[in-house]
Design an enzyme around this catalytic site. Structure first.
Site, PDB file in Angstrom:
ATOM      1  N   HIS A  48      -7.552   4.237   5.208  1.00 16.92           N
ATOM      2  CA  HIS A  48      -6.737   3.132   4.465  1.00 16.92           C
ATOM      3  C   HIS A  48      -5.254   3.628   4.462  1.00 16.92           C
ATOM      4  CE1 HIS A  48      -5.624   0.563   1.353  1.00 16.92           C
ATOM      5  NE2 HIS A  48      -6.595  -0.122   1.555  1.00 16.92           N
TER       6      HIS A  48
ATOM      7  N   SER B 126      -5.904  -9.164  -2.457  1.00 19.86           N
ATOM      8  CA  SER B 126      -5.065  -9.735  -1.424  1.00 19.86           C
ATOM      9  C   SER B 126      -5.325 -11.123  -1.126  1.00 19.86           C
ATOM     10  CB  SER B 126      -5.096  -8.815  -0.234  1.00 19.86           C
ATOM     11  OG  SER B 126      -4.847  -7.466  -0.529  1.00 19.86           O
TER      12      SER B 126
ATOM     13  N   HIS C  91       0.843  -1.338   0.183  1.00 19.08           N
ATOM     14  CA  HIS C  91       0.033   0.125   0.037  1.00 19.08           C
ATOM     15  C   HIS C  91       0.883   1.170   0.019  1.00 19.08           C
ATOM     16  CE1 HIS C  91      -3.028  -3.036   1.992  1.00 19.08           C
ATOM     17  NE2 HIS C  91      -3.494  -2.367   0.790  1.00 19.08           N
TER      18      HIS C  91
ATOM     19  N   GLU D  97      -3.103   3.175   2.341  1.00 20.73           N
ATOM     20  CA  GLU D  97      -2.636   3.535   0.800  1.00 20.73           C
ATOM     21  C   GLU D  97      -3.011   5.143   0.971  1.00 20.73           C
ATOM     22  OE1 GLU D  97      -4.249   3.962  -3.539  1.00 20.73           O
ATOM     23  OE2 GLU D  97      -4.320   1.722  -2.887  1.00 20.73           O
TER      24      GLU D  97
END
Length: 646
Positions: free
Chosen positions: A125, A265, A75, A127
Site C-alpha cells: 500500500h 475515497s 497517502h 501509505e
C-alpha cells in the site's frame, strides 16, 4: 420501496476531501504550467479520471521532470520526494492526510534516536511505503498475526511500532499480543485513524441489521476492502461495487432491508446515485452532474457566529488549521486559541483531533475562515460561572496575572478578579507566590453585562482552617512530637503551621541556650519537628517547643559540674548582686558579688565584662531548681603548698 440505510460516515474522510479540494484549487488557478499528482491522489478511478481530464496528471517518478507543481497524494510519500523537489526547485502542494503526516513524524524521530521501526500494515500500500520512506526504508512490515509470529526480531533492540491508518484494530491488537510474547522492547503508537475506526464500527453495526449490504469503493482501496471484510462476516449478501454500473439490480427485492456504506475515497456523486437507485424514490430526476459539482454540493455552509465542529489539520507557528468540510480551511490564530495566555496550542491539539470552534469571519481576506476557540471557552465558561454564582458552588481557576489590588484567575476561559482582601483570611504581602497556581474560590459578585466577575477565597479559607483545626484538636496530644512549617516570625517567637492550624514556639522554648531573637534559630518556610507543650481547645491555642526534654543539659549538670571543681565559663549578664556565667548552652551559674574578687566589689561591672571568659569554682549545684553557685575569687586564689615534713 426498499428500506435503505446509509452509514453516517460513508464516503470521503476529511483527509481525502482536503487533498481533493487542494487539487481542484490548483487546477482552478493554474496558468498553464505543468501540474502533477505523485501517484494517484486517492484510490478512486472516477476521481482520478476527472482530475486528469482537468490537467492534473499522475506521475510515479520525477525522472525527466524539472518544472511545474507536484501535488502529494493523501497517502503520503517518503522523505526522498521532498528532498528531490527541493533540489529541483519545484513547487509542492502537500495533500498528505494529517493522520499519515503524524505517523511520518513519529517514525522519523524514533529512527533518528536509533530505534528500529515496525509497521503493521500492507507493504504494497502506498501509505505504508511512504511511512517506510521516513526511516530509510528499513522498517519491518507485518501484515498479519501469522507474519508477526514468524518474524525474527532482536530482543536487544528498541522498537517503535506504528500502524497503517486503515488497519483493523482487532487484527492490530492480535499482532501486538504476539510481539509482546516475544519479549520485545516496544514503544507503541496507536495511529489507526479515528474516522476509520468509526466507519468500520458503523459498517459492522449496520451489516448486522440488514438483509443485504452494499459497499461502494475502488477495488484497490485498502479501507474499502476492510469494510467488505467486516460486512461479509455479518451479512452473507454483501456486494462490493465501484459504481452503480457494477450493481446487479435483479438480486434485490422490494422489501429488502438494504445497508450502504462507502470507503474513504468514494465520491459523494457515486454514493448519491446508488442510494437514489436503491430507494426507488418516485419523481426523482438523477441529473448528470460533474464530480466537481457534487463535491461542491457536499460542502457545508458557514455563517459568522456559527459554532461548528472541525478536524485539526496541522499546527504551524502555533496557528491551528482546521478542516470544516467547507470549501476553505479554517484558521485559529494563537491569540484566539484560549483565554489562558499560557496555553500552547501545539501542546493541546494534534492533527486529527476534533474540536469545536466559533466562526469569526467566513473570509479573513486570505480566503480562509477565521475561527476562535477562545470564544467557545468564554461562552461555556460564562455559563458555568453564572451557575456557580447562583448555586454558590466552588470553582477552580488558574492564576495567570498578579495585578494592582489582587489576582487574575482564569476559569474555563473567563477572567475572574480576586481582590487581595479576598485571597486569604489574613494579609499576604507578596501575592506573586500564587502565580501559576490552581485556586478554589467562590464567585461573590457577577455582572454579565459589564463582564465584572469577582472571586473570593476568604470564607472558603476560614471554613477550611476551621475544619482542619477541629480535626487537629481531635488528634493532637501534649508531649507528642509533630512536624510543621514555620509560617511567621515575631520578636517573641515563631508560629508553626501544623497543617492548617498555627502553634506558637515562644522564644524561651527555642533553645536550651540563650537567644535574643527567634531569627537566630529559625527562618520562614523552614520545616521543623516540635514538641507539644500545651493544647487549649477553648481558645484554639497550641504551645510548642523545640527543646527535647531528653536533651535537657540540667540532667547531667550535677555530675558534669561537681562541687569543688574549677570550670571555664562566659559572662553573659550582670545584676546588682553578681554576674551570671554560662557554662554551656542552657546552663548558667551565679557568681555572687562577694565571690568575684578578694576585695570589696561595689559593682560587678568594675571587675567583669559581658562576653569575658573566666575560670570559676563550683560551690553548689541544685539541678531541680536549675541553680549553680560559682566563685571566681576561690578559682583565682593561689594553691597553698602543703607544709614540709619535719
Amino acid at each position: 420501496m426498499s428500506n435503505v440505510t446509509l452509514a453516517a460516515s460513508a464516503g470521503f474522510c476529511f483527509g481525502v476531501k482536503r487533498a481533493i479540494e487542494m487539487a481542484y484549487a490548483e487546477i482552478e488557478k493554474n496558468d498553464g504550467a505543468p501540474l502533477y499528482s505523485y501517484g494517484s491522489l486517492i484510490h478512486n478511478k472516477e476521481v482520478t479520471k476527472d482530475l486528469d481530464a482537468k490537467g492534473l496528471h499522475i506521475i510515479e517518478s520525477l525522472d525527466g521532470i524539472d518544472e511545474g507543481t507536484v501535488v502529494i497524494r493523501s497517502h503520503g510519500v517518503g522523505k526522498f520526494l521532498y528532498d528531490a523537489l527541493e533540489e529541483k526547485g519545484m513547487r509542492m502542494v502537500d495533500g498528505t492526510c494529517p493522520f499519515v503526516k503524524k505517523i511520518h513524524t513519529i517514525v522519523n524521530e524514533a529512527w533518528n534516536q536509533g530505534k528500529s521501526i515496525i509497521i503493521a500494515g500492507d507493504g504494497k500500500h502506498p501509505e505504508v511505503q511512504g511511512i517506510n520512506g521516513w526511516c530509510g526504508n528499513t522498517a519491518v512490515i507485518l501484515e498479519s498475526p501469522e507474519e508477526a509470529r514468524a518474524a525474527e526480531l532482536d530482543t536487544e533492540k528498541d522498537y517503535a511500532v506504528v500502524v497503517q491508518t486503515t488497519f483493523r484494530q482487532s487484527k492490530f491488537d492480535d499482532m501486538l499480543a504476539i510481539l509482546r510474547q516475544k519479549g520485545l522492547k516496544m514503544e507503541i503508537s496507536q495511529t489507526i485513524c479515528s474516522a476509520t475506526e468509526k466507519r468500520q464500527k458503523e459498517a459492522m453495526e449496520l451489516s448486522q441489521n440488514v438483509d443485504k449490504m452494499i459497499v461502494i469503493g475502488d477495488k484497490k482501496s485498502s479501507n474499502t476492502q476492510k469494510l467488505v471484510e467486516i460486512c461479509k462476516k455479518n451479512c452473507e449478501n454483501t456486494v462490493h461495487i465501484e459504481t452503480i454500473c457494477d450493481l446487479v439490480l435483479k438480486t434485490f427485492k422490494k422489501d429488502d432491508r438494504i445497508g450502504i456504506t462507502a470507503g474513504a475515497s468514494t465520491p459523494p456523486a457515486i454514493i448519491k446515485e446508488v442510494v437514489v437507485t436503491m430507494s426507488e424514490i418516485e419523481n426523482v430526476n438523477v441529473e448528470e452532474v460533474s464530480f466537481e459539482q457534487m463535491l461542491e454540493d457536499s460542502l457545508v455552509t458557514l455563517h459568522t457566529g456559527d459554532v461548528v465542529k472541525g478536524t485539526v489539520i496541522q499546527v504551524v507557528g502555533e496557528e491551528v488549521s482546521v478542516n470544516l468540510g467547507f470549501k476553505s480551511d479554517g484558521v485559529i490564530p494563537r491569540g484566539e486559541f484560549s483565554r489562558d495566555t499560557t496555553v500552547v496550542p501545539s501542546q493541546v491539539v494534534q492533527p486529527g483531533d476534533e474540536i469545536e470552534v466559533f466562526v469569526v469571519r467566513v473570509n479573513d481576506g486570505d480566503g480562509n475562515v477565521l475561527l476562535s476557540r477562545k470564544r467557545i471557552e468564554e461562552q461555556k465558561g460564562m455559563e458555568d460561572i453564572e451557575k456557580a454564582f447562583n448555586e454558590k458552588t466552588v470553582v477552580t481557576g488558574t492564576v495567570t496575572d498578579v495585578v494592582k489590588g489582587g489576582l487574575i484567575a482564569v476559569v474555563n476561559g473567563v477572567r475572574v478578579f480576586i481582590p487581595s482582601s479576598q485571597v486569604s483570611n489574613r494579609f499576604i504581602e507578596d501575592l506573586s507566590v500564587f502565580k501559576g497556581q490552581e485556586l478554589e474560590f467562590n464567585i461573590i459578585e457577577m455582572d454579565r453585562v459589564k463582564r465584572r466577575i469577582i472571586g473570593g477565597r476568604k470564607d472558603l479559607v476560614e471554613k477550611e482552617i476551621a475544619a482542619k483545626k477541629a480535626a487537629l484538636f481531635e488528634t493532637i496530644a501534649v508531649g507528642s512530637k509533630i512536624a510543621g512549617t514555620v509560617s511567621r516570625l515575631t520578636d517573641f517567637g515563631a508560629f508553626v503551621d501544623l497543617g492548617g492550624v498555627d502553634g506558637l514556639i515562644h522564644i524561651s522554648e527555642m533553645s536550651w541556650g540563650r537567644i535574643s531573637n527567634p531569627r537566630e534559630v529559625l527562618k520562614e518556610g523552614q520545616e521543623v519537628e516540635v514538641f507539644v507543650l500545651d493544647v487549649d481547645k477553648e481558645k484554639g491555642k497550641i504551645s510548642l517547643s523545640l527543646k527535647d526534654a531528653d536533651k535537657n543539659p540540667w540532667k547531667l549538670a550535677a555530675d558534669k559540674y561537681a562541687v569543688g571543681s574549677i570550670v571555664e565559663g562566659k559572662v553573659v549578664r550582670m545584676v546588682p548582686f553578681g554576674a551570671f556565667v554560662e557554662l554551656e548552652p542552657g546552663v548558667d551559674g551565679l557568681v555572687h558579688i562577694s565571690q568575684i574578687a578578694n576585695k570589696h566589689v561595689v559593682k560587678p561591672e568594675d571587675e567583669l565584662k559581658v562576653g569575658e571568659i573566666i575560670n570559676v569554682k563550683v560551690l553548689e549545684v541544685n539541678s531541680d531548681q536549675k541553680k549553680i553557685s560559682l566563685s571566681k575569687r576561690q578559682a583565682d586564689a593561689p594553691v597553698e603548698e602543703a607544709p614540709a615534713a619535719e
